[in-house]
Design a protein around this motif. Structure first.
Motif, PDB file in Angstrom:
ATOM      1  N   ARG A 274       0.911  -0.905   0.374  1.00  0.00           N
ATOM      2  CA  ARG A 274      -0.213   0.351  -0.180  1.00  0.00           C
ATOM      3  C   ARG A 274       0.902   1.352   0.210  1.00  0.00           C
ATOM      4  O   ARG A 274       0.365   1.910  -0.446  1.00  0.00           O
ATOM      5  CB  ARG A 274      -0.860   0.012   1.317  1.00  0.00           C
ATOM      6  CG  ARG A 274      -1.844  -0.874   1.294  1.00  0.00           C
ATOM      7  CD  ARG A 274      -3.307  -0.771   2.110  1.00  0.00           C
ATOM      8  NE  ARG A 274      -2.143  -0.782   3.612  1.00  0.00           N
ATOM      9  CZ  ARG A 274      -2.174  -1.454   4.038  1.00  0.00           C
ATOM     10  NH1 ARG A 274      -2.443  -2.782   4.212  1.00  0.00           N
ATOM     11  NH2 ARG A 274      -1.912  -1.523   5.411  1.00  0.00           N
ATOM     12  N   SER A 275       2.009   1.102   0.663  1.00  0.00           N
ATOM     13  CA  SER A 275       2.498   2.468   1.224  1.00  0.00           C
ATOM     14  C   SER A 275       3.615   2.738  -0.392  1.00  0.00           C
ATOM     15  O   SER A 275       3.874   3.874  -0.994  1.00  0.00           O
ATOM     16  CB  SER A 275       4.112   2.241   1.464  1.00  0.00           C
ATOM     17  OG  SER A 275       3.298   1.989   2.865  1.00  0.00           O
ATOM     18  N   ALA A 276       4.110   1.725  -1.149  1.00  0.00           N
ATOM     19  CA  ALA A 276       4.049   1.617  -2.451  1.00  0.00           C
ATOM     20  C   ALA A 276       3.254   2.446  -3.639  1.00  0.00           C
ATOM     21  O   ALA A 276       3.799   3.043  -4.136  1.00  0.00           O
ATOM     22  CB  ALA A 276       4.814   0.378  -3.298  1.00  0.00           C
ATOM     23  N   ARG A 277       1.993   1.541  -3.681  1.00  0.00           N
ATOM     24  CA  ARG A 277       0.546   2.418  -4.359  1.00  0.00           C
ATOM     25  C   ARG A 277       0.938   3.662  -3.795  1.00  0.00           C
ATOM     26  O   ARG A 277       0.901   4.901  -4.783  1.00  0.00           O
ATOM     27  CB  ARG A 277       0.315   1.704  -4.079  1.00  0.00           C
ATOM     28  CG  ARG A 277       0.265   0.178  -4.944  1.00  0.00           C
ATOM     29  CD  ARG A 277      -1.409  -0.528  -5.495  1.00  0.00           C
ATOM     30  NE  ARG A 277      -2.344  -0.578  -3.622  1.00  0.00           N
ATOM     31  CZ  ARG A 277      -1.994  -1.959  -2.998  1.00  0.00           C
ATOM     32  NH1 ARG A 277      -0.747  -3.019  -3.927  1.00  0.00           N
ATOM     33  NH2 ARG A 277      -2.468  -1.916  -1.821  1.00  0.00           N
ATOM     34  N   LEU A 278       0.876   4.171  -2.454  1.00  0.00           N
ATOM     35  CA  LEU A 278       0.596   5.325  -2.372  1.00  0.00           C
ATOM     36  C   LEU A 278       1.826   6.201  -2.937  1.00  0.00           C
ATOM     37  O   LEU A 278       1.258   7.508  -2.726  1.00  0.00           O
ATOM     38  CB  LEU A 278      -0.019   6.146  -0.353  1.00  0.00           C
ATOM     39  CG  LEU A 278      -1.317   5.321  -0.473  1.00  0.00           C
ATOM     40  CD1 LEU A 278      -1.802   5.020   1.076  1.00  0.00           C
ATOM     41  CD2 LEU A 278      -2.575   5.832  -0.989  1.00  0.00           C
ATOM     42  N   SER A 279       2.989   6.460  -2.537  1.00  0.00           N
ATOM     43  CA  SER A 279       4.276   7.088  -2.935  1.00  0.00           C
ATOM     44  C   SER A 279       4.107   7.023  -4.128  1.00  0.00           C
ATOM     45  O   SER A 279       3.949   8.253  -4.425  1.00  0.00           O
ATOM     46  CB  SER A 279       5.519   5.413  -2.741  1.00  0.00           C
ATOM     47  OG  SER A 279       5.974   6.067  -3.183  1.00  0.00           O
ATOM     48  N   ALA A 280       3.732   5.837  -5.193  1.00  0.00           N
ATOM     49  CA  ALA A 280       3.852   6.910  -6.903  1.00  0.00           C
ATOM     50  C   ALA A 280       2.673   7.711  -7.194  1.00  0.00           C
ATOM     51  O   ALA A 280       2.753   8.360  -7.759  1.00  0.00           O
ATOM     52  CB  ALA A 280       3.059   5.094  -7.300  1.00  0.00           C
ATOM     53  N   SER A 281       1.462   7.436  -5.975  1.00  0.00           N
ATOM     54  CA  SER A 281       0.576   8.590  -6.156  1.00  0.00           C
ATOM     55  C   SER A 281       0.426  10.113  -6.570  1.00  0.00           C
ATOM     56  O   SER A 281       0.484  10.576  -6.940  1.00  0.00           O
ATOM     57  CB  SER A 281      -0.726   7.795  -5.727  1.00  0.00           C
ATOM     58  OG  SER A 281      -2.071   9.524  -6.003  1.00  0.00           O
ATOM     59  N   LEU A 282       1.262  10.501  -4.777  1.00  0.00           N
ATOM     60  CA  LEU A 282       2.079  11.001  -4.071  1.00  0.00           C
ATOM     61  C   LEU A 282       3.133  11.954  -5.336  1.00  0.00           C
ATOM     62  O   LEU A 282       2.600  13.271  -5.511  1.00  0.00           O
ATOM     63  CB  LEU A 282       2.761  10.882  -2.631  1.00  0.00           C
ATOM     64  CG  LEU A 282       3.767  12.158  -1.987  1.00  0.00           C
ATOM     65  CD1 LEU A 282       2.237  13.425  -2.260  1.00  0.00           C
ATOM     66  CD2 LEU A 282       3.283  11.526  -1.007  1.00  0.00           C
ATOM     67  N   SER A 283       3.800  11.398  -6.288  1.00  0.00           N
ATOM     68  CA  SER A 283       4.763  11.284  -6.826  1.00  0.00           C
ATOM     69  C   SER A 283       4.079  11.721  -7.959  1.00  0.00           C
ATOM     70  O   SER A 283       4.944  13.183  -8.272  1.00  0.00           O
ATOM     71  CB  SER A 283       5.491  10.100  -6.401  1.00  0.00           C
ATOM     72  OG  SER A 283       6.787   9.834  -6.016  1.00  0.00           O
ATOM     73  N   GLU A 284       3.350  11.174  -7.800  1.00  0.00           N
ATOM     74  CA  GLU A 284       2.593  11.864  -9.805  1.00  0.00           C
ATOM     75  C   GLU A 284       1.944  13.385  -9.551  1.00  0.00           C
ATOM     76  O   GLU A 284       2.210  13.853 -10.605  1.00  0.00           O
ATOM     77  CB  GLU A 284       1.878  10.552 -10.168  1.00  0.00           C
ATOM     78  CG  GLU A 284       1.134  11.182 -11.620  1.00  0.00           C
ATOM     79  CD  GLU A 284       1.682  10.984 -12.499  1.00  0.00           C
ATOM     80  OE1 GLU A 284       1.143  11.748 -13.565  1.00  0.00           O
ATOM     81  OE2 GLU A 284       2.852  10.341 -12.429  1.00  0.00           O
ATOM     82  N   ARG A 285       1.357  13.190  -7.981  1.00  0.00           N
ATOM     83  CA  ARG A 285       0.786  14.697  -8.162  1.00  0.00           C
ATOM     84  C   ARG A 285       2.036  15.802  -8.083  1.00  0.00           C
ATOM     85  O   ARG A 285       1.486  16.977  -8.644  1.00  0.00           O
ATOM     86  CB  ARG A 285      -0.163  14.614  -6.827  1.00  0.00           C
ATOM     87  CG  ARG A 285      -1.175  15.880  -6.429  1.00  0.00           C
ATOM     88  CD  ARG A 285      -1.958  14.823  -5.893  1.00  0.00           C
ATOM     89  NE  ARG A 285      -1.402  15.022  -4.128  1.00  0.00           N
ATOM     90  CZ  ARG A 285      -1.519  14.170  -3.333  1.00  0.00           C
ATOM     91  NH1 ARG A 285      -2.315  12.890  -3.960  1.00  0.00           N
ATOM     92  NH2 ARG A 285      -1.224  14.068  -2.124  1.00  0.00           N
TER      93      ARG A 285
END
Length: 406
Positions: A274-285
């Motif tokens: 879950r951390s990896a997915r949320l990290s990717a989302s934050l990085s994209e934003r």
């Protein structure tokens, strides 16, 4: 025409800190006056020029008027009749609103020297509320000047700005620019604390904000609170003089714990994915550069495995390095290990604890890098091995080397 040194250079000299960048304000001049003296124009939104010799920035004194929400919503007026005091009054903090003339005399109409002595971050005027970037800048200064506090009235103004939606108008590039600079300061945790105190963190990164108040097992985390752990990890990264990529990875490594169902607290099974997915989302934003976003996702996914690696045999350690693409990205693998060490030490009472996992896995990597892959491949080909079999031969050689090393 009169020229004054302004802003950070004046502040840092008064604090006894090294002065790196110098900015200048020119009063009583027109753009043509600057061109006639050989200055090169560089400003897009207002008249800024580069000195023909030093290449330092010289800006014409100016005033600003708010015309629309957000960072770009300003009308700028620069003219010979704009005074130094008018120019200083548009600046963000009192400690940044001082000037120095050619004789070294400090012009301080807003009490910057008083607030330097009091170690206080205070806004110059209500105009602070017109630019949401100033919230980020103040938070960044809190991370740099670690013994300064935010004036209560300034914090109240920042909260009002957040409630008015000003932070929502910030563009991603400017958010990342300011936050990345704050991560590189002496105590990046203070930036997060200030953003959280004024409510901006919940708007900019709800993934981070919801970590606060989430418990972890006390036997592993004496600080218990996941948000408190995050702050400790960030400061460990600063103490280790870690590069920005590692500090950003530390910021994102536990994001998944904020989405653990309450009934599963304080355990956080599966938080790594879950951390990896949320990290990717934050990085994209935030439009984070690829090098930082890739390491952040890797650390989020693998940090628990690295922590557990002292109990791994040769095969498990080799699988870990394979997953991390350590052969093609050895520098990134070493940064992963540093981020994990910061994570392990970012716990109350663990700040000076040894972290043998980093040393062992780094030694494994260096040992396997020393293998002559060309010779291994040539030997396999000579034995009639083709295609994927060559890769298997290299894998077996690596496994044998780790096994021999123990």
């Amino acid at each position: 025409m009169k020229i004054y040194q302004v802003g950070g250079a004046v502040r840092d000299r008064l604090l006894g800190r090294p002065v790196s960048d110098r900015d200048w304000v020119v009063v009583g001049a027109t753009p043509q006056d600057m061109l006639d003296r050989g200055f090169q124009p560089v400003g897009k939104d207002f008249p800024v020029f580069l000195h023909p010799g030093s290449h330092e920035e010289y800006a014409l004194a100016r005033t600003e008027r708010k015309t629309a929400p957000g960072y770009h919503g300003f009308s700028v007026h620069a003219a010979p009749d704009v005074t130094l005091e008018q120019d200083l009054s548009r600046r963000d903090l009192t400690i940044n609103a001082m000037a120095e003339d050619a004789d070294g005399q400090v012009i301080d109409p807003h009490g910057g020297q008083r607030d330097l002595a009091a170690r206080c971050l205070r806004h110059v005027s209500p105009a602070f509320a017109e630019d949401p970037v100033r919230i980020l800048r103040l938070a960044r200064f809190a991370a740099r000047f670690t013994d300064f506090t935010v004036a209560p009235e300034t914090l109240a103004l920042m909260r009002a700005m957040v409630e008015a939606g000003e932070v929502d108008a910030l563009v991603a590039e400017r958010v990342w620019q300011e936050l990345s600079r704050g991560l590189m300061e002496a105590r990046p945790s203070r930036m997060i604390e200030v953003l959280r105190d004024c409510g901006a963190l919940a708007r900019l990164a709800p993934e981070l904000d919801r970590l606060f108040g989430v418990p972890q097992p006390e036997q592993h985390h004496p600080e218990i609170d996941t948000g408190a752990h995050l702050l400790l990890v960030l400061d460990q990264a600063a103490a280790a003089a870690a590069p920005l990529t590692v500090r950003y990875a530390c910021l994102c490594h536990d994001l998944g714990k904020g989405t653990t169902p309450r009934e599963e607290w304080p355990r956080h099974i599966g938080h790594e994915g879950r951390s990896a997915r949320l990290s990717a989302s934050l990085s994209e934003r935030w439009r984070v550069p690829n090098e930082a976003r890739e390491l952040a996702a890797l650390v989020a996914r693998e940090h628990t495995h690295v922590h557990q690696s002292m109990g791994f045999g040769p095969e498990a350690r080799l699988r870990l390095m394979d997953r991390c693409d350590a052969w093609r990205r050895p520098d990134r693998f070493e940064q992963l290990l540093l981020a994990c060490e910061c994570d392990a030490r970012g716990r109350t009472g663990f700040e000076a604890r040894d972290y043998p996992q980093r040393e062992r896995l780094a030694a494994d990597l260096h040992r396997l890098q020393a293998l002559d892959q060309r010779a291994i491949s040539a030997d396999a080909i000579a034995r009639g091995v083709k295609g994927p079999g060559i890769g298997h031969a290299i894998h077996q050689a690596r496994l044998e080397a780790l096994t021999a090393a123990g």
